[in-house]
Design an enzyme around this catalytic site. Structure first.
Site, PDB file in Angstrom:
ATOM      1  N   HIS A 265     -32.119  35.655  -7.697  1.00 16.66           N
ATOM      2  CA  HIS A 265     -33.463  36.230  -7.630  1.00 16.66           C
ATOM      3  C   HIS A 265     -34.468  35.112  -7.429  1.00 16.66           C
ATOM      4  O   HIS A 265     -35.217  35.122  -6.466  1.00 16.66           O
ATOM      5  CB  HIS A 265     -33.768  37.013  -8.915  1.00 16.66           C
ATOM      6  CG  HIS A 265     -35.135  37.618  -8.937  1.00 16.66           C
ATOM      7  ND1 HIS A 265     -35.554  38.453  -9.939  1.00 16.66           N
ATOM      8  CD2 HIS A 265     -36.190  37.506  -8.096  1.00 16.66           C
ATOM      9  CE1 HIS A 265     -36.802  38.846  -9.711  1.00 16.66           C
ATOM     10  NE2 HIS A 265     -37.206  38.271  -8.595  1.00 16.66           N
TER      11      HIS A 265
ATOM     12  N   GLU B  35     -40.509  34.182  -3.131  1.00 17.72           N
ATOM     13  CA  GLU B  35     -40.085  33.255  -4.172  1.00 17.72           C
ATOM     14  C   GLU B  35     -40.676  31.867  -3.966  1.00 17.72           C
ATOM     15  O   GLU B  35     -41.095  31.217  -4.925  1.00 17.72           O
ATOM     16  CB  GLU B  35     -38.556  33.197  -4.233  1.00 17.72           C
ATOM     17  CG  GLU B  35     -37.918  34.453  -4.777  1.00 17.72           C
ATOM     18  CD  GLU B  35     -38.390  34.788  -6.182  1.00 17.72           C
ATOM     19  OE1 GLU B  35     -38.403  33.897  -7.047  1.00 17.72           O
ATOM     20  OE2 GLU B  35     -38.760  35.955  -6.420  1.00 17.72           O
TER      21      GLU B  35
ATOM     22  N   HIS C  12     -43.448  30.816  -6.609  1.00 15.22           N
ATOM     23  CA  HIS C  12     -42.853  29.900  -7.582  1.00 15.22           C
ATOM     24  C   HIS C  12     -42.568  28.513  -6.995  1.00 15.22           C
ATOM     25  O   HIS C  12     -42.848  27.504  -7.636  1.00 15.22           O
ATOM     26  CB  HIS C  12     -41.552  30.491  -8.127  1.00 15.22           C
ATOM     27  CG  HIS C  12     -41.727  31.830  -8.777  1.00 15.22           C
ATOM     28  ND1 HIS C  12     -42.379  32.004  -9.976  1.00 15.22           N
ATOM     29  CD2 HIS C  12     -41.333  33.074  -8.385  1.00 15.22           C
ATOM     30  CE1 HIS C  12     -42.379  33.288 -10.307  1.00 15.22           C
ATOM     31  NE2 HIS C  12     -41.744  33.954  -9.359  1.00 15.22           N
TER      32      HIS C  12
END
Length: 270
Positions: free
Chosen positions: A75, A130, A134
Site C-alpha cells: 500500500h 503514494e 508520502h
C-alpha cells in the site's frame, strides 16, 4: 541485507502546466512528535477487493487479477512526520487532486516491473498518490523511495507471515493467533509495532465478518537503514493521529481473545 535510506535532497516535483486546483484549501495536519517513525502499510488483497465488491463501491480495475494473490501487496511507506511536502503554492490544494492530476512517477523499466508486481494498485495510479502524499516527505527521490518500499514488502513476504494467512484462508483467527504469528515470523519486537485494519462485511445470509484488510508496521532507522530487523521495530503510538486512514491502534495490546478476524480466500469471494 540492510535496506538503506538514501540521503540527499528531495527531487523537484514538477506539476503539469495549467493544472487546475480547487478553490478551497486543505487543512494542514498537526505535526506528529515522532520525527524518525515510518509505517510500512501492506494489504491482504483478497479482502481489500471483496470490501469493494458491493453495489455502492465500484471495483478497482486491478481486483479481478489482484484478488487472487496470496502474499502481501504494497500500500505504501509513510514517513510519520508530515505529508504533502510539495511546493508552497500547491500544498494547500494537494489533497484535493485526483490521482490522474498528480505528477507521474518515473521509474526505470526494471523497477516499474517490480512495483507493478507488488503494488497492483498501479493500475489505479496508486503510486502517484503514494509518492505525492508520502514520498515527497521522505527525503528520497522516486526511484529510491519505491525501491525501499518494494524491498521491505518483498522481505515481509519471505517471512512466515503470509503462510499463516494462507493456512487460515477462509477461516476466522483471534487477535492472539495473529499477534503470535507476527511474533513468530518477525520476532518479539514486531508484536508491539503492528496495527491492523479490517472491514465489516455482511454476507448474503446476513452474517457479519471482520475481514482483515491491512497490516501496518511502525519502523525506525537503525544502523543507517530502514529494515525489518529487531532494532527497527518501533512500538505503535496508540491513539496518535498518524498519516494512515485511522488513528493508530496497536493490534496486540488488548482483547486478544475477544476480537476475531476473517482471513479472506484468494479470488473474488463475494
Amino acid at each position: 541485507m540492510r535496506l538503506r535510506i538514501m540521503a540527499g535532497a528531495l527531487a523537484a516535483l514538477v506539476l503539469p502546466v495549467g493544472m487546475a486546483f480547487a478553490q478551497q484549501t486543505c487543512p494542514k495536519p498537526p505535526m506528529p512528535e515522532w520525527r524518525d517513525a515510518w509505517a510500512l502499510a501492506v494489504t491482504w488483497q483478497p479482502a481489500f477487493c471483496d470490501s469493494f465488491n458491493t453495489k455502492n463501491r465500484p471495483l478497482p480495475k486491478e481486483c479481478p487479477t489482484a484478488s487472487k494473490l496470496d502474499t502481501f501487496t504494497l500500500h505504501g511507506l509513510w514517513p510519520q512526520w508530515q505529508e504533502y511536502c510539495v511546493a508552497a503554492d500547491v500544498r494547500g490544494e494537494a489533497c484535493r487532486l485526483n490521482r490522474e492530476e498528480m505528477p507521474e512517477v518515473r521509474l526505470s523499466p526494471d523497477l516499474r516491473r517490480r512495483l507493478e508486481a507488488i503494488m497492483p494498485g498501479v493500475q489505479s495510479q496508486l503510486e502517484r498518490h503514494e509518492y505525492f502524499k508520502h514520498g515527497t516527505c521522505s527525503g528520497l527521490a522516486q526511484e529510491s523511495y519505491f525501491d525501499l518500499a518494494i524491498a521491505l514488502t518483498e522481505k515481509l513476504n519471505r517471512s512466515a507471515l503470509p503462510g499463516f494467512l494462507q493456512q487460515h484462508a477462509g477461516t476466522n483467527v483471534t487477535k492472539r493467533q495473529l499477534c503470535d504469528a507476527v511474533e513468530k515470523a518477525l520476532g518479539p519486537q514486531a508484536r508491539a509495532a503492528v496495527e491492523a485494519d479490517h472491514k465489516l462485511i455482511r454476507g448474503d445470509n446476513g452474517e457479519r465478518r471482520f475481514y482483515l484488510v491491512e497490516l501496518r508496521f511502525w519502523l525506525k532507522p537503525a544502523g543507517g537503514g530502514l529494515d525489518l530487523a529487531a532494532e527497527n521495530f518501533m512500538p505503535v503510538k496508540s491513539g496518535a493521529k498518524t498519516l494512515g486512514p485511522v488513528p493508530a491502534d496497536a493490534l496486540c495490546d488488548d482483547n486478544l481473545d475477544k476480537h476475531i478476524y476473517y482471513i479472506d480466500r484468494p479470488g473474488m469471494g463475494r
